[in-house]
Write a protein that holds these residues in place. Structure first.
Motif, PDB file in Angstrom:
ATOM      1  N   GLU A  69       0.828  -1.212   0.000  1.00 31.70           N
ATOM      2  CA  GLU A  69       0.000   0.000   0.000  1.00 31.70           C
ATOM      3  C   GLU A  69       0.857   1.254   0.000  1.00 31.70           C
ATOM      4  O   GLU A  69       0.468   2.287  -0.526  1.00 31.70           O
ATOM      5  CB  GLU A  69      -0.917   0.010   1.228  1.00 31.70           C
ATOM      6  N   ASN A  70       2.039   1.165   0.614  1.00 30.20           N
ATOM      7  CA  ASN A  70       2.924   2.329   0.732  1.00 30.20           C
ATOM      8  C   ASN A  70       4.101   2.292  -0.237  1.00 30.20           C
ATOM      9  O   ASN A  70       4.988   3.139  -0.169  1.00 30.20           O
ATOM     10  CB  ASN A  70       3.437   2.436   2.172  1.00 30.20           C
ATOM     11  N   SER A  71       4.105   1.296  -1.125  1.00 31.21           N
ATOM     12  CA  SER A  71       5.174   1.161  -2.130  1.00 31.21           C
ATOM     13  C   SER A  71       6.565   1.153  -1.502  1.00 31.21           C
ATOM     14  O   SER A  71       7.465   1.872  -1.944  1.00 31.21           O
ATOM     15  CB  SER A  71       5.072   2.278  -3.178  1.00 31.21           C
ATOM     16  N   ILE A  72       6.713   0.344  -0.472  1.00 30.01           N
ATOM     17  CA  ILE A  72       7.991   0.254   0.218  1.00 30.01           C
ATOM     18  C   ILE A  72       8.226  -1.216   0.580  1.00 30.01           C
ATOM     19  O   ILE A  72       7.290  -1.901   0.964  1.00 30.01           O
ATOM     20  CB  ILE A  72       8.002   1.155   1.481  1.00 30.01           C
ATOM     21  N   PRO A  73       9.445  -1.717   0.436  1.00 30.77           N
ATOM     22  CA  PRO A  73       9.704  -3.115   0.804  1.00 30.77           C
ATOM     23  C   PRO A  73       9.402  -3.362   2.289  1.00 30.77           C
ATOM     24  O   PRO A  73       9.697  -2.517   3.139  1.00 30.77           O
ATOM     25  CB  PRO A  73      11.198  -3.296   0.529  1.00 30.77           C
ATOM     26  N   TYR A  74       8.825  -4.512   2.588  1.00 30.59           N
ATOM     27  CA  TYR A  74       8.442  -4.787   3.973  1.00 30.59           C
ATOM     28  C   TYR A  74       9.651  -4.846   4.897  1.00 30.59           C
ATOM     29  O   TYR A  74       9.562  -4.493   6.077  1.00 30.59           O
ATOM     30  CB  TYR A  74       7.583  -6.063   4.078  1.00 30.59           C
ATOM     31  N   GLN A  75      10.809  -5.236   4.362  1.00 31.54           N
ATOM     32  CA  GLN A  75      12.016  -5.274   5.192  1.00 31.54           C
ATOM     33  C   GLN A  75      12.379  -3.868   5.676  1.00 31.54           C
ATOM     34  O   GLN A  75      12.852  -3.684   6.797  1.00 31.54           O
ATOM     35  CB  GLN A  75      13.209  -5.864   4.420  1.00 31.54           C
TER      36      GLN A  75
END
Length: 88
Positions: free
Chosen positions: A63-69
């Protein structure tokens, strides 16, 4: 949209009114910050996490266009620097 608290609403209104002024040379500052982030010492760790938590984390990351790591790194950093607290 994420609900904002009173302080965040004040900041948003201030930005929208044009009360903030750029310090200039955004590209140079961005390169400087990217260099800093890229050259930080990092340590790989291994942890066991509930499958449902990982699923929800990955969903929020998308949703935020960021890798979960990166989200995990940010949460650890914010907790380690007392920017967020645990509520039990």
């Amino acid at each position: 949209m994420i609900p904002l608290d009173e302080y965040e609403n004040e900041l948003l209104e201030s930005v929208e009114k044009g009360e903030w002024v750029s310090k200039g040379n955004v590209d140079e500052r961005l390169k400087s910050l990217q260099f800093y982030i890229k050259n930080q010492n990092k340590k790989a760790i291994s942890i066991r996490v509930n499958e449902n938590d990982i699923y929800e984390l990955k969903k929020k990351a998308l949703e935020n266009s960021i890798p979960y790591q990166n989200i995990i790194q940010m949460l650890i950093h914010q907790f380690a620097t007392n920017k967020i607290k645990l509520s039990v």
